[in-house]
Write a protein that holds these residues in place. Structure first.
Motif, PDB file in Angstrom:
ATOM      1  N   GLU A 141     -29.917 -28.131  -1.138  1.00 53.36           N
ATOM      2  CA  GLU A 141     -28.464 -28.343  -1.014  1.00 53.36           C
ATOM      3  C   GLU A 141     -28.188 -29.080   0.286  1.00 53.36           C
ATOM      4  O   GLU A 141     -29.055 -29.147   1.172  1.00 53.36           O
ATOM      5  N   LYS A 153     -27.255 -12.879  -8.415  1.00 49.88           N
ATOM      6  CA  LYS A 153     -26.261 -12.135  -9.213  1.00 49.88           C
ATOM      7  C   LYS A 153     -26.605 -12.219 -10.709  1.00 49.88           C
ATOM      8  O   LYS A 153     -26.570 -11.221 -11.426  1.00 49.88           O
ATOM      9  N   GLU A 175     -24.490 -23.305   3.817  1.00 53.96           N
ATOM     10  CA  GLU A 175     -23.467 -22.490   3.156  1.00 53.96           C
ATOM     11  C   GLU A 175     -23.541 -22.671   1.623  1.00 53.96           C
ATOM     12  O   GLU A 175     -23.559 -21.686   0.879  1.00 53.96           O
ATOM     13  N   ALA A 176     -23.618 -23.918   1.183  1.00 52.27           N
ATOM     14  CA  ALA A 176     -23.698 -24.182  -0.262  1.00 52.27           C
ATOM     15  C   ALA A 176     -24.992 -23.617  -0.833  1.00 52.27           C
ATOM     16  O   ALA A 176     -25.022 -23.080  -1.951  1.00 52.27           O
ATOM     17  N   ALA A 236     -27.197 -16.914  -3.935  1.00 52.27           N
ATOM     18  CA  ALA A 236     -26.520 -15.638  -4.226  1.00 52.27           C
ATOM     19  C   ALA A 236     -26.121 -15.589  -5.706  1.00 52.27           C
ATOM     20  O   ALA A 236     -26.220 -14.540  -6.358  1.00 52.27           O
ATOM     21  N   LEU A 237     -25.717 -16.735  -6.257  1.00 58.00           N
ATOM     22  CA  LEU A 237     -25.328 -16.779  -7.671  1.00 58.00           C
ATOM     23  C   LEU A 237     -26.538 -16.484  -8.568  1.00 58.00           C
ATOM     24  O   LEU A 237     -26.447 -15.744  -9.555  1.00 58.00           O
ATOM     25  N   ASP A 253     -26.711 -21.011   0.354  1.00 55.30           N
ATOM     26  CA  ASP A 253     -26.601 -19.545   0.294  1.00 55.30           C
ATOM     27  C   ASP A 253     -25.773 -19.126  -0.918  1.00 55.30           C
ATOM     28  O   ASP A 253     -26.115 -18.167  -1.610  1.00 55.30           O
ATOM     29  N   ARG A 254     -24.704 -19.887  -1.182  1.00 52.56           N
ATOM     30  CA  ARG A 254     -23.852 -19.564  -2.324  1.00 52.56           C
ATOM     31  C   ARG A 254     -24.653 -19.694  -3.636  1.00 52.56           C
ATOM     32  O   ARG A 254     -24.608 -18.839  -4.502  1.00 52.56           O
ATOM     33  N   GLY A 255     -25.425 -20.766  -3.715  1.00 50.66           N
ATOM     34  CA  GLY A 255     -26.228 -21.005  -4.922  1.00 50.66           C
ATOM     35  C   GLY A 255     -27.275 -19.919  -5.117  1.00 50.66           C
ATOM     36  O   GLY A 255     -27.448 -19.396  -6.230  1.00 50.66           O
TER      37      GLY A 255
END
Ligand code: CAA
Length: 699
Positions: free
Chosen positions: A321, A336, A325-326, A332-333, A328-330
């Motif tokens: 990425e 999940k 931040e992007a 984390a998704l 970490d978001r990816g």
């Protein structure tokens, strides 16, 4: 010899050897009946039934369906096995499926390799187990488990099958030796001849109306399909009728299904999916490259789903990425998504952790220096792709495959941004990429044969159905979607409501109607894409004015709580919205369209013919290799009902002349030039030819 019999000490061994999957063709059934008879006459005390090659029998020979039944039938073969005076022990490896597992159920005991799986997947062929499976399995494992196994068609791994009672013992290699030892231990114990036909069906555990519950369940989960309902009837017959009567009921139901259009369509899909992986005209020198590590650019929903697909197949991934931040978001998704799968009991925590550990994040292109394949899943803009492929050209090792997940853009243009166009290919995944089975492999002009062969083989390895396409706007699937979506818009402005259109198409069997799909995907996506087009590229304004008006009102679809429908913010339940009708009427007035009552048949014809006609354009232009590939794309990627076999199979079933006449009638009625029949359709229809004969001539 397809079936052999030998004595090993005082045990008989019957071996089936009918590559590739030991399908139980007439000759095998005949051989088996003879071998069982022979075993009754010698000194053997028990008989082990085993298969050579990669698997125990994977079922009936599907190629025999549609031909007159040939003796001995499956029930006759199974009757001979079950009636054996000596215990018969099935030794299972690979996948004992359908008629293969039903044969095993006719044996008195079953042992299986730990790696084996059993199941009754007939429902996926539009039929039901016709060799006693619906009568014997409930007697062995109870009504609920039997219904679950038979209506899902799922494969049950040997350890789970042992737990459920579908097999009696799980063994390690070598199978034959351990199966013989198991037979000996049964003899030593004086184990009885356990004929399942003589067992009582255990009382149903669930509610008293268990069969009604399953019928409703099937009407929802396998909407429009006949076989699942008949399976419930047959399992009910196992409870309510004596074994022989139940068997006859099952046989009659089997024949009703096997000769149906639904079964023909689903058989077509079975072979179509396998054929899709074959690349015509590839020279014998095309080499499949090893893919040991993959890079993925973009950790959004698509990139994350692709990363999970590779991790699920055990292939390590570097996920790239632009910023932490992007990334970490990816990540984390992805975590999940795995935890949801674990919480549903579909994966162990250990397996989820293992898969997650295969995905490493990075924000530097340099970390892609060693990958064998990189797939970009970034924003759909040629400028962005150009930048990305420029970077990849700089950092990736020579010979690495550079793939784009683009849905529409020109892969030739993308390839031209690199100094190695032969290594560039389109790998078009469908969202959610870790779930959807379809993979369009887009071959650009310069893509090398090695890269094509590798991409197709890789598709299979990561449990996708790969379909080869050439470059055009939207490739196979999205290109066909455009005229289909056009008809949804035109039907609305000319008189139909979103509910009527979606209703017609879901009753036909589509997973969702086109307008509900639009709401799900987000109406702003098409809107934004249209902003970049010239008026000529956008086409007839009546084919997008309603969508544009809704977006401009802030109705973006499900995500904004309203689109063609209104959505409950909590439950997402869909309801009609009179405001939408006002928008439609206003747009009709603005564009001088006199709205009228439109019949369901007209709506169906327009949508279906739009798909089919574009399919013929795609075939004629050589974008798809064969008609069945188009069916594979539409069934696996676009919710076309599997029991109708895809748009091209539907066209063949209708007859090409009828399809051609229907399209000409639409052209004459609307005066629209896009209703010109595709040249290939016109040629075949007027010459009285079929798609099958055209495919055969091409070869
Ligand atoms: N009949 C005829 N051919 C079959 C077949 C069958 N039952 N099962 C597989 N084949 C063929 C395939 O078409 C393929 O042929 P090509 O190589 O020419 O393409 C070849 O065998 C290998 O098959 P796969 O490529 O699918 O190989 P795989 O290793 O990936 O999978 C398998 C093997 C799990 C057995 C898979 O082929 C499969 O699921 N087969 C179908 C199983 C099935 O549905 N059985 C039920 C049949 S209906 C029945 O049995 C009714 C009844 O009640 C009597």
């Amino acid at each position: 010899m397809l079936v052999t019999y030998e004595l090993v000490g005082d045990l008989g061994v019957i071996t089936i050897n009918n590559p590739p999957v030991n399908a139980l063709s007439q000759k095998v059934r005949q051989g088996l009946v003879e071998a069982i008879a022979e075993a009754q006459t010698d000194n053997s005390k028990a008989i082990v039934l085993i298969c050579e090659g990669r698997t125990f029998a994977a079922g009936a020979d599907i190629k025999e369906f549609g031909k007159p039944p040939m003796a001995p039938s499956f029930p006759e073969m199974n009757e001979a096995v079950e009636s054996s005076a000596k215990p018969v022990i099935a030794a299972l490896h690979g996948t004992a499926l359908g008629g293969g597992f039903e044969l095993a159920l006719s044996c008195h005991y079953r042992c299986a390799l730990k790696t084996a799986a059993v199941g009754l997947p007939e429902v996926n062929l539009g039929i039901l187990p016709g060799a006693g499976g619906t009568q014997r399995l409930p007697r062995l494992v109870g009504v609920e488990t039997a219904l679950d196994v038979i209506t899902s068609g799922k494969r049950v791994a040997a350890p789970k099958a042992l737990e459920l009672g579908m097999v009696d013992r799980v063994v390690e290699e070598p199978l034959q030796e351990l199966a013989l030892a198991y037979a000996r231990s049964l003899l030593d114990e004086g184990a009885p001849l356990r004929r399942i036909r003589d067992l009582e069906v255990p009382a149903a555990q669930g509610s008293a109306d268990v069969f009604e519950v399953w019928r409703k369940n099937m009407a929802k989960r396998r909407r429009g399909q006949v076989a699942p309902q008949k399976i419930v009837d047959c399992v009910e017959a196992a409870v309510s009728k004596p074994f022989e009567d139940g068997l006859q009921f099952e046989r009659a139901s089997f024949f009703e299904c096997v000769g149906s259009d639904q079964a023909a369509a689903m058989r077509h899909m079975f072979f179509a999916e396998r054929k899709a992986a074959v690349v015509e005209g590839l020279s014998g020198n095309a080499a499949v490259k090893p893919i040991n590590r993959v890079g993925i650019i973009g950790a959004g929903t698509m990139g994350g789903g692709i990363a999970m697909t590779f991790a699920n197949a055990g292939i390590p991934v570097t996920l790239l990425e632009l910023n932490q931040e992007a990334l970490d978001r990816g990540l984390a998704l992805i975590a999940k998504n795995y935890s949801i799968t674990v919480s549903k009991g579909k994966m162990s925590q250990e397996a989820a952790d293992k898969r997650q550990a295969l995905i490493t994040g990075s924000t530097s292109y340099d970390s892609l220096a060693d990958v064998d394949l990189v797939i970009e899943a970034v924003f759909e803009s040629m400028d962005v792709k150009r930048q990305v492929f420029g970077e990849l050209d700089r950092v990736c090792k020579p010979g690495a495959i550079l793939a784009s997940n683009t849905s529409y853009l020109d892969v030739n243009e993308i390839a031209a941004c690199t100094s190695r166009p032969q290594d560039v290919v389109g790998l078009h995944f469908f969202s959610p990429a870790n779930v959807m089975r379809l993979l369009e492999v887009v071959r650009a002009d310069a893509t090398s044969e090695d890269v094509i062969a590798t991409s197709m083989a890789l598709g299979k390895k990561i449990a996708k159905v790969p379909v080869l396409a050439r470059v055009c706007y939207g490739f196979i699937g999205n290109r066909m979607l455009r005229p289909y979506a056009r008809e949804a818009q035109l039907s609305m402005i000319e008189g139909a409501s979103p509910e009527q259109i979606d209703g017609v198409l879901t009753r036909f069997g589509m997973a969702m109607g086109p307008l509900a799909v639009g709401d799900l995907a987000g109406l702003d996506i098409g809107y934004k894409a249209r902003q970049a087009l010239t008026p000529e590229q956008k086409g007839d304004p009546r084919s997008y004015c309603i969508a544009d008006a809704l977006v401009e009102m802030g109705r973006l679809g499900q995500k904004s709580g309203a689109g063609y429908y209104r959505y409950d913010p909590e439950t997402r339940a869909r309801s009609s919205d009179p405001e939408v009708l006002e928008v439609i009427e206003a747009q009709a007035k603005a564009h001088g369209v006199q709205r009228r009552t439109m019949s369901d048949q007209e709506i169906l014809d327009r949508h279906l013919m739009a798909l089919i006609n574009e399919g013929f354009h795609i075939l004629g232009e050589g974008i798809a290799q064969r008609p069945s590939d188009i069916d594979v794309v539409y069934v696996n990627g676009y919710g076309f009902p599997v029991f109708r076999g895809g748009p091209m199979f539907t066209a063949s079933q209708m007859g090409l002349r009828e399809v051609y006449d229907c399209i000409c009638a639409l052209r004459d009625k609307t005066g629209a030039d896009y209703w010109q029949p595709a040249p290939l359709l016109e040629q075949l229809a007027l010459e009285g030819k079929t798609l099958d004969s055209w495919s055969a001539d091409k070869r």
